[in-house]
Design an enzyme around this catalytic site. Structure first.
Site, PDB file in Angstrom:
ATOM      1  N   HIS A 134      42.526  29.081  30.959  1.00 25.23           N
ATOM      2  CA  HIS A 134      43.297  30.322  30.792  1.00 25.23           C
ATOM      3  C   HIS A 134      44.756  29.990  31.107  1.00 25.23           C
ATOM      4  CE1 HIS A 134      44.693  34.378  31.943  1.00 25.23           C
ATOM      5  NE2 HIS A 134      43.621  34.873  31.357  1.00 25.23           N
ATOM      6  N   ASP A 211      39.420  27.650  39.214  1.00 25.81           N
ATOM      7  CA  ASP A 211      39.744  29.008  38.781  1.00 25.81           C
ATOM      8  C   ASP A 211      38.406  29.737  38.631  1.00 25.81           C
ATOM      9  OD1 ASP A 211      40.061  31.265  37.260  1.00 25.81           O
ATOM     10  OD2 ASP A 211      41.364  30.348  35.756  1.00 25.81           O
ATOM     11  N   GLN A 214      36.099  33.847  36.258  1.00 31.55           N
ATOM     12  CA  GLN A 214      34.867  34.184  35.528  1.00 31.55           C
ATOM     13  C   GLN A 214      33.638  33.616  36.228  1.00 31.55           C
ATOM     14  OE1 GLN A 214      34.974  36.278  33.086  1.00 31.55           O
ATOM     15  NE2 GLN A 214      37.166  36.246  32.671  1.00 31.55           N
ATOM     16  N   LYS A 237      37.223  41.611  38.345  1.00 34.83           N
ATOM     17  CA  LYS A 237      36.261  41.151  37.327  1.00 34.83           C
ATOM     18  C   LYS A 237      34.828  41.169  37.858  1.00 34.83           C
ATOM     19  CE  LYS A 237      39.734  38.235  35.125  1.00 34.83           C
ATOM     20  NZ  LYS A 237      39.956  38.822  33.789  1.00 34.83           N
ATOM     21  N   CYS A 377      44.209  34.680  26.230  1.00 30.62           N
ATOM     22  CA  CYS A 377      45.094  33.895  27.118  1.00 30.62           C
ATOM     23  C   CYS A 377      44.623  32.447  27.206  1.00 30.62           C
ATOM     24  CB  CYS A 377      45.176  34.505  28.521  1.00 30.62           C
ATOM     25  SG  CYS A 377      45.956  36.101  28.534  1.00 30.62           S
TER      26      CYS A 377
END
Ligand code: PLP
Length: 422
Positions: A134, A211, A214, A237, A377
Site C-alpha cells: 500500500h 504493515d 489488513q 479496519k 492505493c
C-alpha cells in the site's frame, strides 16, 4: 503463520444473523435496497458496543489524561491506559509499554521512518519492500531514500499473487537495514509468510516492520510469533473507531529511538534550551491523545474476543470458498490473487473483461452493494498486474453467503446494462 490460514481447529461458527443485529448501519437502505456492505478493507462498520462506549465516555468520564489530579481525569486515564492493555493482550505483545497510539497505520509507519530509520539508515544502505505494498508502506520509504541516499529494493510476486520467497536471498544482503512489508495484501488478499521473511531479514541484521492494516482484522495476530520488530495497524479496519492507530515495537528498539513529534506529554523535563524524554510509550505520544477513540478501540477488542478470532478466520475461509466458487462461474471475470480459499483473507479483487471497475462499482451501488473500485492505493501493484484498476469486494464478520449471491446477481445485471453476453 499466525493468521490460521489452514483454519483446521474446529471452533464455534459465527452466528452471522445475530452479529448483524449489533450493527445499526446494516439496517440502512441504499437506493431503496438493503445495504450490502462489501468495502470492509477500506473501513469496517462499528457495533453498538463500540459506539456506546465512546458516547458513554463523553457523557460520563470526559477529561484530559495523565495530568489531572481530579477523579474524572483519573477515570479518563484509566480508560485510556486500559485500552492500551487490551491491545497488548490482543496482539500478544511482550509489554503494555510497547504499544503506542497513533492516528492510523500510515502514521505508525511514518513514526518508524522518522524515529528509527533516520538514525539507522545511511547512504548506501538498503530497505527491502515488496511490489504489493500500500502507498502507506512505500511513500515514507521513498521520502527517506531521497533524504538519505539509501536504496529501495523490491520482492516481486509470482503469477498466483504470492511473494517470490525463493528470490529472498537475491534481494537481502548485509546492506539491508529494514524489511518493511504488508501482512496481508489489500488488493490481492494474499497472506504473507512473515516469520519466514523475518528470519531471513534478521539473519542479515535487518529489522522487520509489518504493515498489519489488513492482518489484524482477519485472524489472531501474535506479534511475538511473527518475530517482527514493528507491527502497525488501524483499528477502524477491525470494528474500531476512525482516528486511532497502533504501533507495536520491540521494547528495547523503542527505548533507543528518538521521539517522533515534540510537545506536551512526551517529556521528562524541559528547560528553555533543551528537554529530556518520557519513558516509552509516552515518548511517542505528544499532545492530547484521542481518548474516546482509545475507549472505542478497547470495546472493539472486547467484541472481537467475544466472537473469537479463530471463529472469524473460519468464517472468512467459508466466505472465500463460496465466493471464489461463484466468481469462477463467470467466464468474463478475472480474479486476482491466490485461488486457495485458505491462503487469502476474505476479499476478491476482480475485473470484468468489458466493463471498467468504476462502472461496475457504480452499477453495484444502484443495487445497494458497496464495493471499492480503483488502484486501492497500490499503484505499483496495479502496474505489475497490467491493469489500471480492479473492483474489490471485501467481507467481514457480518457478511453472509447470501450477500455473495447478491453480488454475483449484480455482476450479471451489469453485463445486461452494457448489452454484453452472459
Ligand atoms: N496498509 C494497508 C495494507 C492498507 O490496506 C491500508 C488502508 O487501506 C493502509 C496501510 C493505510 O491505512 P490507514 O489509511 O488507516 O492509515
Amino acid at each position: 503463520m499466525t493468521i490460521d490460514t489452514e483454519a483446521t481447529t474446529p471452533t464455534a461458527q459465527l452466528d452471522v444473523a445475530k452479529v448483524r443485529q449489533d450493527f445499526p448501519i446494516l439496517q440502512r437502505e441504499i437506493h431503496g435496497k438493503p445495504l450490502i456492505y462489501l468495502d470492509n478493507s477500506a473501513t469496517t462498520q462499528r457495533p453498538d458496543s463500540v459506539i456506546d462506549a465512546m458516547s458513554d465516555f463523553y457523557r460520563t468520564s470526559n477529561a484530559n489524561v495523565h495530568r489531572g489530579v481530579h477523579l474524572l481525569s483519573e477515570e479518563a486515564t484509566d480508560a485510556y491506559e486500559g485500552a492500551r492493555s487490551k491491545v497488548a493482550a490482543f496482539l500478544n505483545a511482550d509489554s503494555t509499554q510497547s504499544i503506542i497510539f497513533t492516528r492510523n497505520t500510515t502514521e505508525s509507519i511514518n513514526l518508524v521512518a522518522h524515529a528509527w530509520a533516520r538514525r539507522h539508515v545511511r547512504e548506501g544502505d538498503e530497505i527491502l519492500l515488496t511490489v504489493m505494498e500500500h502507498h502507506s508502506n512505500l511513500v515514507p520509504w521513498q521520502l527517506l531514500a531521497q533524504e538519505r541516499g539509501c536504496k529501495l529494493r523490491f520482492l516481486d510476486i509470482d503469477e498466483s499473487g504470492h511473494l517470490q520467497l525463493d528470490h529472498l536471498d537475491e534481494v537481502l544482503n548485509e546492506h539491508t537495514r529494514l524489511v518493511a512489508l504488508t501482512h496481508v495484501s489489500n488488493a490481492l488478499g494474499t497472506v504473507n509468510a512473515i516469520p519466514t521473511i523475518a528470519c531471513a531479514a534478521h539473519s542479515v541484521g535487518a529489522k522487520v516492520l509489518v504493515d498489519g492494516a489488513q492482518g489484524v482484522p482477519h485472524g489472531p495476530v501474535d506479534v511475538q510469533a511473527l518475530d517482527c520488530d514493528f507491527y502497525a495497524y488501524s483499528p477502524h479496519k477491525a470494528l474500531g473507531p476512525l482516528g486511532i492507530g497502533v504501533l507495536w515495537g520491540r521494547r528495547d528498539v523503542l527505548e533507543e529511538m528518538d521521539p517522533f513529534l515534540g510537545g506536551g506529554e512526551m517529556i521528562r523535563d524541559v528547560t528553555l534550551e533543551r528537554s529530556t524524554w518520557a519513558a516509552v510509550p509516552h515518548k511517542f505520544e505528544a499532545g492530547t491523545p484521542s481518548v474516546a477513540d482509545a475507549v472505542g478501540l478497547g470495546a472493539s477488542i472486547d467484541y472481537l474476543n467475544e466472537l473469537g478470532t479463530a471463529a472469524i478466520r473460519q468464517h472468512e475461509v467459508r466466505i472465500n470458498e463460496y465466493l471464489l466458487g461463484r466468481l469462477r462461474e463467470l467466464p468474463w471475470l478475472t480474479v486476482y490473487g491466490p485461488q486457495d480459499p485458505h491462503d487469502r483473507c476474505s476479499l476478491a479483487s476482480f475485473n470484468d473483461n468489458q466493463i471498467h471497475a468504476h462502472d461496475l462499482g457504480t452499477i453495484l451501488d444502484q443495487h445497494g452493494i458497496a464495493i471499492r473500485a480503483g488502484h486501492h492505493c497500490a499503484k505499483p501493484l496495479m502496474r505489475r498486474l497490467g491493469v489500471m484498476a480492479t473492483a474489490r469486494a471485501s467481507f467481514y464478520v457480518y457478511n453472509d453467503l447470501d450477500e455473495v449471491d447478491r453480488l454475483v446477481d449484480a455482476l450479471f445485471e451489469a453485463r445486461k446494462v452494457f448489452g454484453l453476453a452472459t
